[in-house]
Motif scaffolding. Structure first.
Motif, mmCIF file in Angstrom:
data_model
loop_
_atom_site.group_PDB
_atom_site.id
_atom_site.type_symbol
_atom_site.label_atom_id
_atom_site.label_comp_id
_atom_site.label_asym_id
_atom_site.label_seq_id
_atom_site.Cartn_x
_atom_site.Cartn_y
_atom_site.Cartn_z
ATOM 1 N N ASN A 93 15.439 4.165 -2.477
ATOM 2 C CA ASN A 93 16.961 3.596 -1.510
ATOM 3 C C ASN A 93 15.931 3.547 -0.800
ATOM 4 O O ASN A 93 16.828 2.528 -0.178
ATOM 5 N N VAL A 94 15.037 4.150 0.558
ATOM 6 C CA VAL A 94 15.322 3.850 1.823
ATOM 7 C C VAL A 94 13.850 2.890 1.416
ATOM 8 O O VAL A 94 12.716 3.100 0.884
ATOM 9 N N PRO A 95 13.776 2.312 3.076
ATOM 10 C CA PRO A 95 12.906 1.382 3.217
ATOM 11 C C PRO A 95 11.605 1.563 3.099
ATOM 12 O O PRO A 95 11.535 2.254 3.580
ATOM 13 N N SER A 96 10.759 0.923 2.037
ATOM 14 C CA SER A 96 9.627 1.220 2.516
ATOM 15 C C SER A 96 8.896 0.627 3.457
ATOM 16 O O SER A 96 9.167 -0.377 3.980
ATOM 17 N N GLN A 97 7.549 1.801 3.756
ATOM 18 C CA GLN A 97 7.128 1.484 5.393
ATOM 19 C C GLN A 97 6.747 0.314 4.680
ATOM 20 O O GLN A 97 5.084 -0.241 3.831
ATOM 21 N N PRO A 98 5.310 -0.698 5.470
ATOM 22 C CA PRO A 98 5.052 -2.215 4.919
ATOM 23 C C PRO A 98 3.509 -1.716 4.948
ATOM 24 O O PRO A 98 3.548 -0.699 5.495
ATOM 25 N N GLN A 99 3.038 -2.266 4.599
ATOM 26 C CA GLN A 99 1.427 -1.801 3.905
ATOM 27 C C GLN A 99 1.396 -3.224 4.643
ATOM 28 O O GLN A 99 1.347 -4.245 5.503
ATOM 29 N N LEU A 100 -0.704 -2.424 4.830
ATOM 30 C CA LEU A 100 -1.099 -2.929 5.681
ATOM 31 C C LEU A 100 -2.433 -3.538 5.302
ATOM 32 O O LEU A 100 -2.935 -2.734 4.981
ATOM 33 N N ARG A 101 -3.006 -4.267 5.384
ATOM 34 C CA ARG A 101 -4.610 -4.931 5.195
ATOM 35 C C ARG A 101 -5.062 -5.724 6.298
ATOM 36 O O ARG A 101 -3.950 -6.342 6.904
ATOM 37 N N ARG A 102 -6.110 -5.742 6.546
ATOM 38 C CA ARG A 102 -7.007 -5.581 7.096
ATOM 39 C C ARG A 102 -7.997 -6.921 6.714
ATOM 40 O O ARG A 102 -9.071 -6.384 5.523
ATOM 41 N N TYR A 103 -8.661 -7.941 7.179
ATOM 42 C CA TYR A 103 -9.574 -9.117 6.832
ATOM 43 C C TYR A 103 -10.471 -9.507 7.797
ATOM 44 O O TYR A 103 -9.481 -9.866 9.328
ATOM 45 N N ARG A 104 -11.508 -9.789 8.183
ATOM 46 C CA ARG A 104 -12.218 -10.774 8.998
ATOM 47 C C ARG A 104 -12.453 -11.859 8.480
ATOM 48 O O ARG A 104 -12.804 -12.158 6.825
ATOM 49 N N THR A 105 -12.359 -13.964 9.310
ATOM 50 C CA THR A 105 -12.405 -14.622 8.140
ATOM 51 C C THR A 105 -14.223 -14.936 8.231
ATOM 52 O O THR A 105 -14.277 -14.658 9.348
ATOM 53 N N GLU A 106 -14.916 -15.436 7.462
ATOM 54 C CA GLU A 106 -16.204 -15.209 7.942
ATOM 55 C C GLU A 106 -16.450 -16.761 7.321
ATOM 56 O O GLU A 106 -15.399 -17.878 6.758
ATOM 57 N N GLU A 139 -10.371 -11.148 12.904
ATOM 58 C CA GLU A 139 -9.898 -10.698 12.427
ATOM 59 C C GLU A 139 -8.567 -10.669 12.351
ATOM 60 O O GLU A 139 -8.107 -11.388 12.779
ATOM 61 N N HIS A 140 -8.032 -10.592 11.170
ATOM 62 C CA HIS A 140 -6.332 -10.828 11.110
ATOM 63 C C HIS A 140 -5.476 -9.542 10.357
ATOM 64 O O HIS A 140 -6.196 -8.901 9.189
ATOM 65 N N GLU A 141 -4.354 -8.922 10.785
ATOM 66 C CA GLU A 141 -3.735 -8.008 9.924
ATOM 67 C C GLU A 141 -2.266 -8.575 8.994
ATOM 68 O O GLU A 141 -2.007 -9.248 9.576
ATOM 69 N N VAL A 142 -2.592 -8.580 8.240
ATOM 70 C CA VAL A 142 -1.569 -8.305 7.182
ATOM 71 C C VAL A 142 -0.987 -7.340 6.511
ATOM 72 O O VAL A 142 -0.592 -6.513 6.502
ATOM 73 N N ARG A 143 1.050 -7.402 6.982
ATOM 74 C CA ARG A 143 1.919 -6.781 6.850
ATOM 75 C C ARG A 143 2.372 -7.369 5.148
ATOM 76 O O ARG A 143 3.246 -8.539 5.067
ATOM 77 N N TYR A 144 2.967 -6.161 4.375
ATOM 78 C CA TYR A 144 4.655 -6.960 3.645
ATOM 79 C C TYR A 144 4.290 -6.015 2.726
ATOM 80 O O TYR A 144 4.069 -4.945 3.328
ATOM 81 N N ARG A 145 5.412 -5.712 2.025
ATOM 82 C CA ARG A 145 6.817 -4.080 1.328
ATOM 83 C C ARG A 145 6.466 -5.240 0.240
ATOM 84 O O ARG A 145 7.234 -5.942 0.236
ATOM 85 N N HIS A 146 7.169 -4.214 -0.654
ATOM 86 C CA HIS A 146 7.516 -3.606 -2.533
ATOM 87 C C HIS A 146 9.128 -3.521 -2.291
ATOM 88 O O HIS A 146 9.595 -2.429 -1.406
ATOM 89 N N LEU A 158 -11.358 -4.643 4.877
ATOM 90 C CA LEU A 158 -11.565 -4.637 6.399
ATOM 91 C C LEU A 158 -11.342 -3.019 6.337
ATOM 92 O O LEU A 158 -9.731 -3.096 4.918
ATOM 93 N N PRO A 159 -12.040 -2.140 6.238
ATOM 94 C CA PRO A 159 -11.174 -0.734 6.092
ATOM 95 C C PRO A 159 -10.250 -0.455 7.720
ATOM 96 O O PRO A 159 -10.426 -0.862 8.198
ATOM 97 N N ARG A 160 -9.357 0.031 6.610
ATOM 98 C CA ARG A 160 -8.440 0.233 7.861
ATOM 99 C C ARG A 160 -8.969 1.081 9.125
ATOM 100 O O ARG A 160 -8.156 1.072 10.747
ATOM 101 N N PHE A 161 -9.654 1.953 9.285
ATOM 102 C CA PHE A 161 -10.652 3.102 10.342
ATOM 103 C C PHE A 161 -12.349 2.309 9.977
ATOM 104 O O PHE A 161 -12.473 2.250 9.220
ATOM 105 N N THR A 162 -12.576 1.607 11.046
ATOM 106 C CA THR A 162 -13.961 1.212 11.749
ATOM 107 C C THR A 162 -15.320 2.612 11.482
ATOM 108 O O THR A 162 -14.568 3.598 11.842
ATOM 109 N N ASP A 163 -15.811 2.683 10.817
ATOM 110 C CA ASP A 163 -17.252 4.083 10.764
ATOM 111 C C ASP A 163 -17.779 4.057 12.499
ATOM 112 O O ASP A 163 -18.607 3.119 12.094
ATOM 113 N N PRO A 164 -17.776 4.698 12.925
ATOM 114 C CA PRO A 164 -18.841 4.832 13.730
ATOM 115 C C PRO A 164 -19.691 4.632 14.159
ATOM 116 O O PRO A 164 -20.135 4.367 14.611
ATOM 117 N N SER A 165 -20.432 5.464 12.624
ATOM 118 C CA SER A 165 -21.630 4.546 12.241
ATOM 119 C C SER A 165 -22.272 3.399 12.272
ATOM 120 O O SER A 165 -23.620 3.380 12.026
#
Length: 617
Positions: A455-468, A473-480, A530-537
């Motif tokens: 019943n409570v509004p869901s948090q937006p889903q976040l996806r990240r992409y890099r255009t080749e 880099e782009h951040e995309v937000r959407y919700r169900h 892209l992953p949500r967080f960058t791998d330091p390695s």
């Protein structure tokens, strides 16, 4: 009568020759290196013979192995295709000495035109010898071979000596002949050529003109027939010189005589290619002929008709390469997941879905050819087909081709060989569809949604992409929601793994989506998830120079050692892959703090070659 043909080549040209052979009921034989064991030309041939090894020098350039393969497979003729041994007189002799039919010009004709310096002498043109500042710019050019290898434009007299040495070294590596010569560099000139075909009975056909002015690295990218806008004087002159070249050498078979047209009314002889050309399909389309079939007829001793067929309409060809035009046309490798071009165009290719683009050979994926009653119609059809094409896999020059075909200089027929020098930046500037990342995210949304309605509004889903390949880099937000997927400012009409429909400002936009691991192709855009967080390695030190392609280090700047001072734009390392040489430049002025490149070292994409620490202002 020829009943079985071995094609001493690979890829697209082998497939092209096999197509005609099948139409004529002739058995086909392929040869292949180890990397090509499952290549399309091998799968299409009736028989195939392995040439053990991986590099061209060990396989397709081994005349002795190719002749033995023809004999072992029971072939009675050899077609050389283009490239490799196609303009090698010794190979032609080896074929005929083995009792096989050679589908090409006599060895003596090949020798007469094999060296560009000797060819120019035959045509009454002398290279430059005593060169001064007033002669600049000039073109340093390899006497043997082609494809832009061993070629340098020199604009400063102080650079001439080192460019001659560099061109000679490249020519020696590519062709086994380090001879180079110097000729005037005509700025604003057009590359025009004449297709010729001659039989053993004295008949010579001059099959119209072609314009091949759109070139990168002195290699052709877009070709068309007939060459637009030539004066009657130039057309008559190039026909006259082309026929002279054929008769002066006793030429038999198909060949091409190339010219540089300057000031719109002067034709300079460049060279004669004693083989079929990559761009031959535009001539076939305009004249309604099959040049390979005519090559076979001539090789069997048949006479050509006294006059060739009459030309009809206009044809344009674009070469689709696996390369990144914005990164000095660096070749690309990897899996070609999908190659499909819609419309009534001709597609000549040596690849099919799922094939691997390797490091050993030319980066050309396909030739796409459009033929129409007028030039305008042909150009429009070709641009439209390329724009709608599905080319999924490594980065390609597809967008560059579409923009080139629609550029006013090209559509108006005002192009010349300096076209990309003037316009490359604008033609490769990123022009992403702002909704492509959203479409990519929505296509995979069903795999990431949480089960159960809340019943409570869901948090937006976040996806990240890099255009080749531009790396944006782009951040995309959407919700169900109860009504379905929702994205700010956009109505989601339909979302499925392979198709997304969005409505923006009352206009519906359709997106075809194809996902391969973390790469997503949306219409003509390629995105990397892209992953949500960058791998330091995976982080690199600032100033790291990474290999832009897999290849071999062929040269390191003289005296370059760790601790050396370098300047921005200074060439530091040279890589060679897929018949192209790529220079690695210093990204800024500073100090070379690490050098991992060594001549002969094989490197993969992303390999660390060197590190330049930028000087502090």
């Amino acid at each position: 009568m020829i009943s079985s043909i071995l094609v001493a080549n690979r890829g697209e040209i082998a497939c092209r020759v096999f197509r005609t052979c099948r139409d004529l009921g002739i058995r086909t034989v392929a040869v292949h290196s180890d990397p090509d064991a499952d290549a399309l030309h091998v799968r299409e041939a009736d028989l195939a013979v392995r040439l053990p090894g991986a590099t061209p020098a060990d396989t397709y350039l081994r005349a002795d192995l190719v002749v033995k393969a023809a004999l072992d497979a029971g072939a009675d003729a050899v077609h050389p295709g283009y490239g490799f041994l196609s303009e090698n007189a010794a190979f032609a002799r080896a074929v005929t000495d083995a009792g096989l039919v050679w589908i090409g010009p006599p060895p003596e004709a090949i020798e007469a035109m094999a060296s560009k310096t000797r060819a120019k002498e035959l045509m009454g043109v002398a290279p430059l010898t005593d060169i001064g500042a007033g002669d600049l710019p000039v073109l340093v050019k390899a006497a043997a071979g082609g494809g832009g290898r061993g070629m340098r434009v020199v604009r400063e007299i102080g650079d001439l000596a080192q460019e001659i040495v560099a061109a000679g070294a490249e020519a020696l590596s590519a062709f086994g002949d380090g001879e180079v010569f110097v000729e005037p560099y005509v700025q604003g000139g057009r590359h025009v050529e004449v297709q010729v075909l001659a039989d053993a009975h004295g008949t010579v056909w001059t099959l119209g003109t072609r314009d091949c002015s759109l070139q990168r690295r002195h290699q052709k990218v877009v070709e068309e027939a007939p060459a637009p806008g030539l004066t009657e004087h130039v057309t008559a002159r190039v026909y006259e010189l082309a026929e002279h070249a054929v008769r002066a050498t006793g030429y038999i078979g198909a060949g091409t005589v190339e010219f540089l047209v300057a000031d719109g009314d002067t034709a300079h002889f460049l060279e004669m290619n004693t083989r079929l050309q990559v761009e031959h399909p535009v001539t076939e389309a305009v004249f309604g002929i099959d040049l390979v079939a005519l090559q076979l007829r001539v090789a069997e001793g048949e006479a050509l008709d006294p006059e060739p067929p009459s030309p009809r309409g206009h044809a344009v060809e674009a070469r689709l390469y696996a390369e990144d035009p914005a990164a000095s046309f660096a070749p690309q490798t990897g899996t070609l997941h999908r190659l499909a071009v819609p419309g009534s165009v001709r597609l000549d290719t040596g690849y099919t879905d799922g094939d691997t683009i390797g490091v050993h050979y030319d980066a050309m994926l396909a030739k796409v050819v459009a033929h129409a009653p007028t030039r305008t119609a042909a150009v429009r059809a070709l641009a439209g087909a390329l724009e709608r094409a599905e080319v999924h896999g490594p980065v390609t020059n597809r967008d560059l081709l579409v923009r080139s075909l629609r550029h006013p200089e090209f559509t108006d027929g005002r192009m010349d060989t300096g076209f990309y020098e003037r316009h490359l930046d604008e033609l490769t500037a990123p022009a992403p569809d702002p909704y492509a990342p959203l479409a990519a995210a929505l296509a995979t949304a069903r795999h990431h949604r949480f089960g159960g309605f809340r019943n409570v509004p869901s948090q937006p889903q976040l996806r990240r992409y890099r255009t080749e390949p531009d790396g944006t880099e782009h951040e995309v937000r959407y919700r169900h929601t109860r009504e379905g997927l929702e994205a700010d400012g956009v109505r989601v009409v339909h979302a499925a793994p392979d198709r997304v429909v969005l409505e923006v400002g009352g206009v519906r936009r359709k997106y075809a989506v194809a996902t391969y691991g973390d790469r997503v192709h949306v219409n003509g855009a390629a995105l990397a998830a892209l992953p949500r967080f960058t791998d330091p390695s995976e982080q690199r030190a600032p100033g790291s120079l990474l290999a832009p392609m897999p290849g071999t280090v062929v040269r390191v700047a003289e005296g370059l050692t760790e601790g050396a001072a370098v300047t921005a734009g200074q060439p530091l390392i040279w890589l060679e892959a897929m018949k192209m040489e790529h220079r690695i430049l210093a990204p800024a002025s500073g100090t070379l703090t690490a050098l991992h490149a060594a001549v002969g070292r094989q490197v993969e994409v992303g390999a660390l070659l060197a590190v330049v620490q930028e000087e502090q202002s």
